[in-house]
Design an enzyme around this catalytic site. Structure first.
Site, PDB file in Angstrom:
ATOM      1  CD  GLU A   1      15.008 -14.520   4.697  1.00  0.00           C
ATOM      2  OE1 GLU A   1      13.991 -14.895   5.323  1.00  0.00           O
ATOM      3  OE2 GLU A   1      15.729 -13.581   5.088  1.00  0.00           O
TER       4      GLU A   1
ATOM      5  CG  ASP B   1      -1.936   1.025   1.291  1.00  0.00           C
ATOM      6  OD1 ASP B   1      -2.838   0.941   0.449  1.00  0.00           O
ATOM      7  OD2 ASP B   1      -1.883   1.917   2.155  1.00  0.00           O
TER       8      ASP B   1
HETATM    9  C1  NOJ Z   1      -4.473   2.885  -0.899  1.00  0.00           C
HETATM   10  C2  NOJ Z   1      -5.627   1.971  -0.642  1.00  0.00           C
HETATM   11  O1  NOJ Z   1      -5.964   1.295  -1.835  1.00  0.00           O
HETATM   12  C3  NOJ Z   1      -6.762   2.829  -0.130  1.00  0.00           C
HETATM   13  O2  NOJ Z   1      -7.963   2.114  -0.031  1.00  0.00           O
HETATM   14  C4  NOJ Z   1      -6.355   3.425   1.189  1.00  0.00           C
HETATM   15  O3  NOJ Z   1      -7.363   4.345   1.602  1.00  0.00           O
HETATM   16  C5  NOJ Z   1      -5.031   4.172   1.095  1.00  0.00           C
HETATM   17  N1  NOJ Z   1      -4.041   3.469   0.343  1.00  0.00           N
HETATM   18  C6  NOJ Z   1      -4.462   4.442   2.467  1.00  0.00           C
HETATM   19  O4  NOJ Z   1      -4.009   3.266   3.049  1.00  0.00           O
END
Ligand code: NOJ
Length: 552
Positions: free
Chosen positions: A262, A211
């Site tokens: 790993e 993310d």
């Molecule tokens: C990207 C994610 O896809 C989204 O849903 C989220 O709100 C933001 N990152 C923050 O984590």
């Protein structure tokens, strides 16, 4: 440690042309009857997942969370949210998936935690200047009494990225206030994520979706530099932006790659990095995460030249770093493509609600026709395709959720100007009728519209011409034909995209208004009905063309 499995190959390149199905766990299937989807619900639907012909699932966050941002506010990185199940349920799910040859990706959220995370709670308790505050980004405010935020940095969800505590310190959150940003200069933060990656890899997880992978390292030198916009796509981003895509972020991913390697086969990873295409590929290098999401189709209008450019560029860019491209038409953050592709030109759907809170009229048939054509085109491209739960049913966005039902922080933080992302997160319809259309026994956490039943799995399963059967057919054929990553454009009229993939596999999409002839060969599948043997507007077909043999 997860048991070895005979069904899954040890091929280290299995991901290069995989089809990955994204599950948003709270909205997939509810086994325990509390209105929220859960891990047991997913396990109960493994036969359905197997029937699709996918290679992997990606689970959006299922970790303990107060759901300030749909689970992307993680309170514990190595636990399952009790509302969704237990670690034993997780083990059962991964075993059930692996037994039918489906691998599993999990989401890793390293830029920020939840404010409920024990480290943030410890930081709050320990007070200003304490070592506990060093794991996050705390600062004194500007102004005579520190009453102004330390910088002008905006939050992605609006407005400011700083919040002030009663003790006077400010802390940084690029997303919601309940999502404080980690300080990635802190060795314990680095070490803890390596532990997390090993924890899930040891449990058999095959891959990770990272993310906001481009946000971890920030320029925190004082005085803090100004940052006018969240991401400035007109700026070439040289690796010295204040908040995003800084060059040193790659040191982190190189250390993660050592962990991935790993394992046998090495764990794979895909970066969510909203940066320009050239910079995005840095995350896709083999000594880094290995793949990066290409969201270009997710934000492209349905236009032939745009699609041609996006495809040409991304195939070349991925090749350039030894990766394969990724393709995405829908996910949990964007208006579903069956609706999005019918929006008026220039409307990206982010404010997709009129002043009365209603869904503006779109031509749903047009949207679905284009969505099916776009999907069949995407699934013919070299690289991996990420599909989002419900798109295989041709689901439309639920654009008219009542304001009181909305959960996305975007709604409140933009002063109710932007509706947010709940419309693509409504629990799936499994049956044509009954409580919550087979999602569970209780009222679902987001209300489903009455038209959901007609797009349910029950309605489409085995139904000739249904979108579900189109996906199944396409995925079966793709397995047969996508044995190489070869890709080559074939000359065509300007309104048509035509390419060859090797083994005689051709894909043709008609963006124009007049029907066009198909290449000669065996018709494999079409996204819509042919018109007197011709390919109508907004339709894609796959054709197997006999290739000249080497001796002829
Ligand atoms: C990207 C994610 O896809 C989204 O849903 C989220 O709100 C933001 N990152 C923050 O984590």
């Amino acid at each position: 440690m997860a048991a070895d499995n005979d069904v899954l190959s040890k091929d280290p390149d299995w991901w290069r042309q995989a089809v990955i199905y994204q599950i948003y766990p709270r909205s997939f299937a509810d086994a325990d009857g509390d209105g929220l989807g859960d891990l047991k619900g997913i396990t109960s639907r493994v036969p359905y997942l197997a029937s699709l012909g996918i290679d992997a699932v990606w689970l959006s966050p299922f970790y303990p969370s107060e759901l300030a941002d749909g689970g992307y506010d993680v309170a514990h990185y190595r636990e399952v949210d009790p509302k969704l199940g237990t670690l034993e349920h997780f083990d059962e799910l991964i075993a059930a998936l692996h037994a039918v040859g489906i691998r599993m990706f999990v989401d890793i959220v390293p830029n920020h935690s939840s404010d409920q995370h024990e480290w943030f709670q410890a930081a709050l308790a320990a007070g200003p200047g304490s070592p506990e505050r060093e794991r996050y980004i705390f600062r004194k405010g500007l102004g005579e009494h520190g009453e102004l935020p330390p910088s002008d940095w905006p939050s992605h969800f609006g407005p400011t990225a700083w919040d002030r505590l009663p003790d006077g310190d400010w802390y940084l959150h690029l997303f919601a206030p309940e999502q404080p940003d980690f300080n990635w200069d802190h060795p314990e933060v680095r070490e803890d994520f390596l532990t997390t990656l090993r924890f899930w890899s040891d449990r058999g997880v095959d891959g990770f979706r990272i993310d906001v992978a481009h946000a971890l390292t920030k320029d925190l030198t004082e005085p803090l530099r100004s940052k006018a916009a969240f991401i400035d796509f007109d700026n070439p981003l040289t690796g010295d932006d204040v908040l995003f895509d800084r060059n040193e972020v790659h040191d982190i991913y190189r250390s993660w790659r050592e962990v991935f390697n790993e394992y046998d086969p090495p764990r794979v990873a895909v970066a969510e990095a909203y940066v320009r295409a050239e910079r995005r590929m840095l995350y896709a290098r083999p000594d880094s995460l290995g793949q990066a999401f290409n969201f270009d189709l997710l934000v492209s209008p349905w236009q032939v030249e745009t699609y041609r450019t996006v495809i040409t560029d991304n195939v070349l860019l991925a090749e350039g770093v030894g990766a394969s491209s990724t393709w995405v038409l829908s996910n949990h953050d964007k208006v579903r493509h069956a609706s999005r592709l019918a929006l008026p030109p220039g409307d990206d759907g982010t404010r997709w609600v009129d002043s009365d809170g209603h869904d503006p009229e779109i031509d749903r048939d047009l949207g679905l026709r284009r969505a099916r054509a776009a999907t069949l085109l995407m699934l013919a491209l070299p690289g991996s395709s990420y599909i989002y739960q419900g798109e295989e049913l041709g689901l439309h966005e639920v654009a008219d959720l009542p304001a009181e039902a909305l959960q996305d922080p975007i709604f409140k933080r933009t002063g109710e100007l932007h509706k947010g992302r709940d419309g693509c997160r409504v629990p799936l319809p499994w049956t044509t009728s009954g409580p919550s259309f087979g999602f569970g026994t209780a009222a679902p956490h987001l209300p489903q519209p009455s038209w959901f039943g007609a797009s349910s799995v029950e309605a489409e399963d085995g139904a000739e011409g249904s979108t579900l059967e189109l996906y199944r057919t396409a995925l079966r054929l793709r397995r047969q034909f996508a044995t190489t990553e070869a890709f080559e454009w074939v000359a065509s009229s300007p309104e048509v995209l035509l390419f060859r993939r090797g083994n005689g596999w051709h894909c043709i999409t008609n963006f124009g208004t007049a029907a066009v002839a198909l290449p000669e060969g065996t018709l494999l599948v079409t996204s819509g009905e042919l018109d007197d043997g011709l390919l109508p507007t907004d339709t894609t077909a796959w054709v197997a063309v006999e290739e000249p043999s080497a001796t002829s």
